[in-house]
Design a protein around this motif. Sequence first.
Motif, mmCIF file in Angstrom:
data_model
loop_
_atom_site.group_PDB
_atom_site.id
_atom_site.type_symbol
_atom_site.label_atom_id
_atom_site.label_comp_id
_atom_site.label_asym_id
_atom_site.label_seq_id
_atom_site.Cartn_x
_atom_site.Cartn_y
_atom_site.Cartn_z
ATOM 1 N N GLN A 1 3.044 9.296 55.665
ATOM 2 C CA GLN A 1 2.182 8.036 55.202
ATOM 3 C C GLN A 1 0.661 8.165 55.605
ATOM 4 O O GLN A 1 -0.191 7.706 54.743
ATOM 5 N N LYS A 2 0.492 8.668 56.874
ATOM 6 C CA LYS A 2 -0.928 8.640 57.070
ATOM 7 C C LYS A 2 -1.791 9.697 56.420
ATOM 8 O O LYS A 2 -2.914 9.274 55.792
ATOM 9 N N GLN A 3 -1.272 10.896 55.909
ATOM 10 C CA GLN A 3 -1.938 11.776 55.115
ATOM 11 C C GLN A 3 -2.199 11.269 53.692
ATOM 12 O O GLN A 3 -3.182 11.477 53.280
ATOM 13 N N GLN A 4 -1.097 10.426 53.218
ATOM 14 C CA GLN A 4 -1.026 9.845 51.923
ATOM 15 C C GLN A 4 -2.295 9.062 51.857
ATOM 16 O O GLN A 4 -3.017 8.810 50.644
ATOM 17 N N ARG A 5 -2.226 8.026 52.843
ATOM 18 C CA ARG A 5 -3.512 7.000 53.068
ATOM 19 C C ARG A 5 -4.643 7.563 53.180
ATOM 20 O O ARG A 5 -5.736 7.276 52.465
ATOM 21 N N GLN A 6 -4.576 8.725 53.700
ATOM 22 C CA GLN A 6 -6.008 9.610 53.928
ATOM 23 C C GLN A 6 -6.371 10.181 52.581
ATOM 24 O O GLN A 6 -7.577 10.044 52.236
ATOM 25 N N LEU A 7 -5.478 10.531 51.775
ATOM 26 C CA LEU A 7 -5.993 11.327 50.693
ATOM 27 C C LEU A 7 -6.495 10.323 49.681
ATOM 28 O O LEU A 7 -7.346 10.612 48.941
ATOM 29 N N GLU A 8 -5.571 8.898 49.707
ATOM 30 C CA GLU A 8 -6.077 7.880 48.597
ATOM 31 C C GLU A 8 -7.619 7.377 49.335
ATOM 32 O O GLU A 8 -8.342 7.237 48.261
ATOM 33 N N LEU A 9 -7.828 7.388 50.458
ATOM 34 C CA LEU A 9 -9.157 7.082 51.160
ATOM 35 C C LEU A 9 -10.123 7.965 50.459
ATOM 36 O O LEU A 9 -11.335 7.915 50.143
ATOM 37 N N GLN B 1 -15.533 4.121 57.000
ATOM 38 C CA GLN B 1 -14.882 3.542 58.189
ATOM 39 C C GLN B 1 -13.437 3.366 58.385
ATOM 40 O O GLN B 1 -12.691 3.373 59.480
ATOM 41 N N GLN B 2 -12.598 3.264 57.199
ATOM 42 C CA GLN B 2 -11.466 3.196 57.247
ATOM 43 C C GLN B 2 -10.844 4.650 57.367
ATOM 44 O O GLN B 2 -9.705 4.868 58.452
ATOM 45 N N ILE B 3 -11.545 5.511 57.098
ATOM 46 C CA ILE B 3 -10.954 7.174 57.181
ATOM 47 C C ILE B 3 -11.336 7.235 58.613
ATOM 48 O O ILE B 3 -10.469 7.942 59.087
ATOM 49 N N LEU C 1 -8.654 6.173 60.671
ATOM 50 C CA LEU C 1 -7.369 6.821 60.568
ATOM 51 C C LEU C 1 -7.328 8.342 61.244
ATOM 52 O O LEU C 1 -6.438 8.725 62.095
ATOM 53 N N GLU C 2 -8.557 8.698 61.233
ATOM 54 C CA GLU C 2 -8.580 10.326 62.092
ATOM 55 C C GLU C 2 -8.736 9.649 63.670
ATOM 56 O O GLU C 2 -8.642 10.727 64.402
ATOM 57 N N GLY C 3 -9.074 8.474 64.064
ATOM 58 C CA GLY C 3 -8.879 8.327 65.565
ATOM 59 C C GLY C 3 -7.658 7.748 66.026
ATOM 60 O O GLY C 3 -6.725 7.991 65.337
ATOM 61 N N GLN C 4 -7.667 7.231 67.240
ATOM 62 C CA GLN C 4 -6.370 6.955 67.709
ATOM 63 C C GLN C 4 -6.019 5.371 67.421
ATOM 64 O O GLN C 4 -4.612 4.914 67.455
ATOM 65 N N GLN C 5 -7.104 4.688 67.144
ATOM 66 C CA GLN C 5 -6.846 3.126 66.686
ATOM 67 C C GLN C 5 -6.400 2.818 65.323
ATOM 68 O O GLN C 5 -7.328 2.679 64.468
ATOM 69 N N ASN C 6 -5.241 3.356 64.922
ATOM 70 C CA ASN C 6 -4.723 2.975 63.489
ATOM 71 C C ASN C 6 -3.254 2.646 63.498
ATOM 72 O O ASN C 6 -2.455 3.290 64.614
ATOM 73 N N ASP D 1 -21.678 7.524 62.595
ATOM 74 C CA ASP D 1 -21.401 6.543 61.654
ATOM 75 C C ASP D 1 -22.501 5.408 61.561
ATOM 76 O O ASP D 1 -22.952 4.930 60.619
ATOM 77 N N GLU D 2 -22.776 4.913 62.833
ATOM 78 C CA GLU D 2 -23.752 3.932 63.039
ATOM 79 C C GLU D 2 -25.160 4.404 62.478
ATOM 80 O O GLU D 2 -25.947 3.590 61.938
#
Length: 485
Positions: free
Chosen positions: A66-74, A277-279, A282-287, A353-354
Amino acid sequence: MEQVRQRLSVHADGIRELDAQMNELIARRSETLIELAQHYLPDLKPETIQGSFVEVRSELLDLLSQKQQRQLELQDRTSAARREVEHQDAELDRVTDELNDKVAERERLEAVVAQRLHGTEEFTKLSQQALVAEQELNRNEVRVAEIQSEAKAKLPSYEQSRLFKYLYDSGYATGSYRAGALTRRLDRWVAKLIEFETARRGYEFLRTTPDLMKQEVSRRRDRFNELMQQVEAIEDRVTDEVGLTEVLRVGQRLGVERDRLVAAAAAAQNEVQQLQQQISQLEGQQNEFYERAIGRMKAFLEKLPESRLERHSQSTPQRDDDAIVSQVAQIGSQLDAAEGRGAELGRARAAWDERFNGLQELLQRFRQAEFDSQRSMFSLQLNPEDLVEQFVAGRLSAQQAWAALQQTQRFAPAWHEQQGPQFGGATAGDVSLVLLKVLAEVAGAALQHSANRGMERRAPMRQQSRQAMGRPRFPNRGFTNGRGF
């Protein structure tokens, strides 16, 4: 900005590698636990652990999918958004280049129009007549205002005088006066007492003169408008002949397009930032996927505490189980270290990012302020490379960097500001700055104010007539909403 993008890419690769490493460690730890369970087959029933792990592993793989699919979509959406940013930027650059060309052409042709107007005898004669007419018109308007103010202040005293109103309403000293002998003698006595003749002349002057002067003002206003219409017609003809009218029309169309593209490019870039920011989350621990996976894994591992396994292995004479338990602990330590490294990479990624978002904000404000115009100039004291370097290094905030740009920037003066008499005030409405400048030069010091007032008077009427004829508006503030074009 490209350097910042590269740093962000490096951090993203590091986070992805760490994610893969943690997944491998979790898998190795689970396999080691199964191996240990098989070693303790009589006590721990490995088929039970095997069944439990398969259940957990399936859930973890599903969450990972699910996470990988979400990452691909983003990532797909981010790629599409970046292509849109590139498209909008390319269009903005193209339109800006065309607009800069039109600004230069407008400046050149305005000078040509002014020169040709100066060389037209008919224009000079009509302009001088119009300016004199405006001067007389203004003088009459001032006098009308004064007499109206005087009448407003003095007429009530006449109206409130009962003796004066009695004589005036009875028609005393006029052909309409009708009275007997005694009444006439008494009225003469009253008239002499209040100096009626003088008062009547003053009263009638205050009553009639404002209206008469208004009629004269109206006549002079019509004459002024008639002369200015002829002056403006000459300007329109010359403007058409030299091609300035078409330049104004095309420039205004490009100006509207640029304003639209600036807003569209900013919106597209904002969308990219939001997706990034959404990606990053997902790449961090806060998701959500990570939290759910950690929760399920914790519930599973809690059923097999390392301390219990370690005590059990120490109570057995075999050394094989000790090595397996040690491997479990070692993998756990590696997982803890990986989590710490992941948090460090996440913080670094957030910082970059900032900075990247700050650069994007600077770019948007730079465009919105039209600092990318060819007329935009910066002080030689400004070192843009050093400014960006300080910002990227974190020594300057986005607001401080923008303030530095603003303090050192100015726009080159437009053609009508570069030479000849300066003027102000008459810049609202559909006002030709070329005509205003030429009129100011024709007027000289004596009629300078007449030139400004005359253009202000004509602005609403000329705007209406030009709109009716489909002619382009005059670029009083340029082709765009700002000052750069």
